[in-house]
Design an enzyme around this catalytic site. Structure first.
Site: not given
Ligand SMILES: Cc1cc2nc3c(=O)[nH]c(=O)nc-3n(C[C@H](O)[C@H](O)[C@H](O)COP(=O)(O)OP(=O)(O)OC[C@H]3O[C@@H](n4cnc5c(N)ncnc54)[C@H](O)[C@@H]3O)c2cc1C
Length: 337
Positions: A162, A333, A237
């Site tokens: 992570r 996380e 998580s």
């Molecule tokens: C129901 C559920 C289940 C999940 N299961 C998992 C799992 O099994 N495994 C896992 O690893 N994660 C899991 N996650 C967490 C999440 O899905 C991941 O971390 C995902 O990659 C986040 O993507 P996002 O685009 O929504 O990020 P965001 O929430 O939009 O951003 C996260 C961070 O990244 C930065 N960011 C966003 N986009 C960019 C970019 N293009 N360049 C630079 N910085 C950027 C943001 O500023 C922020 O700090 C889960 C979440 C949920 C809601």
């Protein structure tokens, strides 16, 4: 490309928290992204993907750049492998399904993880025994200062559990615009060893699983255990599974012989944070509209009108209780904003 002011982010974060961006713009191409950065030089920025890994505890006093750049293309291929690139704003799960439908293997265990492709390297997303580092080739990222695009290889990214360089020393310096993966076209490496995948496949009467079967099994397992953010606000998580030195683990285990664990190395052991939280009495507990999910103690939920601060307070209470009970600190996380 419209720049909004005082813009609600409630629909842009999976916790469903009401918070406002001072300014907000959604960009659809790398050129638009460069243009916005040029026109708004010096402003405080906040990068938003799918909003599925963040807890908004306050309004965002910055220009929020919602990365909505789409596109999927095959960069190169041989008889056995394909290098496929997805732009940052592609929805991760849709991209995984696209790969499976084209019989490209390697991402199936990562089915149904919310969020966008561009965010996957940031915390090296992982599930069911697979992490994106296993298939990651490189990503392109725009340097916010110089507006130059730099390419980061797997080694450059310093992936760990992570973690990556983008959460560490390059935090806030780059915007990831695309990611390239190397996937198999033949001889897929089917990985069913983790979690309940094997059981699920047996339940479905499957003996020799395809990548599509594995994806379906992962989707079914996730749907049965994790709340759908559209129905119950959450960010997956909330805490990482702590990795503790073996010497400390041995001492704790002598008091708690039923504690589950995974051996990470000769000197380190990973303990499921969900078990520690459940043993501390939080599973299914609700405090106003903030709560701990009834099926998975690792997931904090918003029953409707919780504020980010209320969920943060609950997370602190959990961390404190787990530490008092087990002497183990569990780290977030989720990004706390
Ligand atoms: C129901 C559920 C289940 C999940 N299961 C998992 C799992 O099994 N495994 C896992 O690893 N994660 C899991 N996650 C967490 C999440 O899905 C991941 O971390 C995902 O990659 C986040 O993507 P996002 O685009 O929504 O990020 P965001 O929430 O939009 O951003 C996260 C961070 O990244 C930065 N960011 C966003 N986009 C960019 C970019 N293009 N360049 C630079 N910085 C950027 C943001 O500023 C922020 O700090 C889960 C979440 C949920 C809601």
């Amino acid at each position: 490309m419209k720049l909004h002011t005082n813009y609600s982010l409630k629909d842009y974060n999976t916790f469903g928290i009401e918070a406002y961006a001072k300014e907000f713009v959604a960009v659809q191409s790398v050129n638009e992204l460069k243009q916005v950065l040029q026109e708004n030089k010096g402003k405080k920025l906040f990068i938003l993907g799918g909003g599925s890994n963040m807890l908004l505890t306050k309004d965002i006093d910055a220009l929020v750049l919602h990365i909505n750049i789409k596109g999927i293309s095959v960069i190169s291929e041989s008889d056995t492998h394909v290098n496929i690139q997805a732009m940052a704003g592609e929805n991760w799960h849709e991209f995984v399904l696209h790969c499976i439908n084209n019989n490209y293997g390697g991402l199936e265990n990562l089915s149904l993880i919310p969020g966008n492709v561009g965010t996957t390297p940031i915390q090296n997303i992982g599930a069911y025994g697979t992490e994106i580092k296993d298939t990651f080739v490189s990503c392109n990222a725009l340097n916010i200062e110089t507006l130059e695009t730099d390419t980061f290889t797997k080694d450059d990214c310093e992936f760990a559990y992570r973690e990556s360089i983008f959460k560490g020393k390059l935090k806030g310096k780059y915007i990831i615009t695309s990611v390239t993966f190397k996937l198999t076209k033949t001889d897929h490496k089917i990985n069913t060893a983790y979690g309940d995948i094997t059981e699920k496949l047996i339940d479905n009467g499957i003996i020799v699983a395809t990548i599509k079967d594995v994806s379906n099994a992962v989707i079914a397992i996730r749907q049965s255990k994790l709340p759908d953010p559209k129905e119950l606000g959450n960010s997956g998580s909330f805490f990482k599974n702590p990795i503790v030195p073996k010497t400390i683990f041995d001492k704790i285990q002598s008091k708690h012989p039923l504690m589950p664990y995974y051996v990470v190395s000769e000197t380190e052991v990973k303990v499921p944070a969900g078990w520690l939280i459940e043993q501390s009495g939080f599973k299914g507990k609700r405090f106003g509209d903030a709560g701990v999910h009834s099926k998975q103690a690792l997931v904090l939920v918003n029953y409707g009108n919780a504020t980010g601060q209320e969920i943060l307070n609950l997370s602190h209470k959990i961390q404190e209780t787990v530490f008092n009970n087990f002497g183990i600190h569990i780290e977030n996380e989720v990004n706390i904003i």
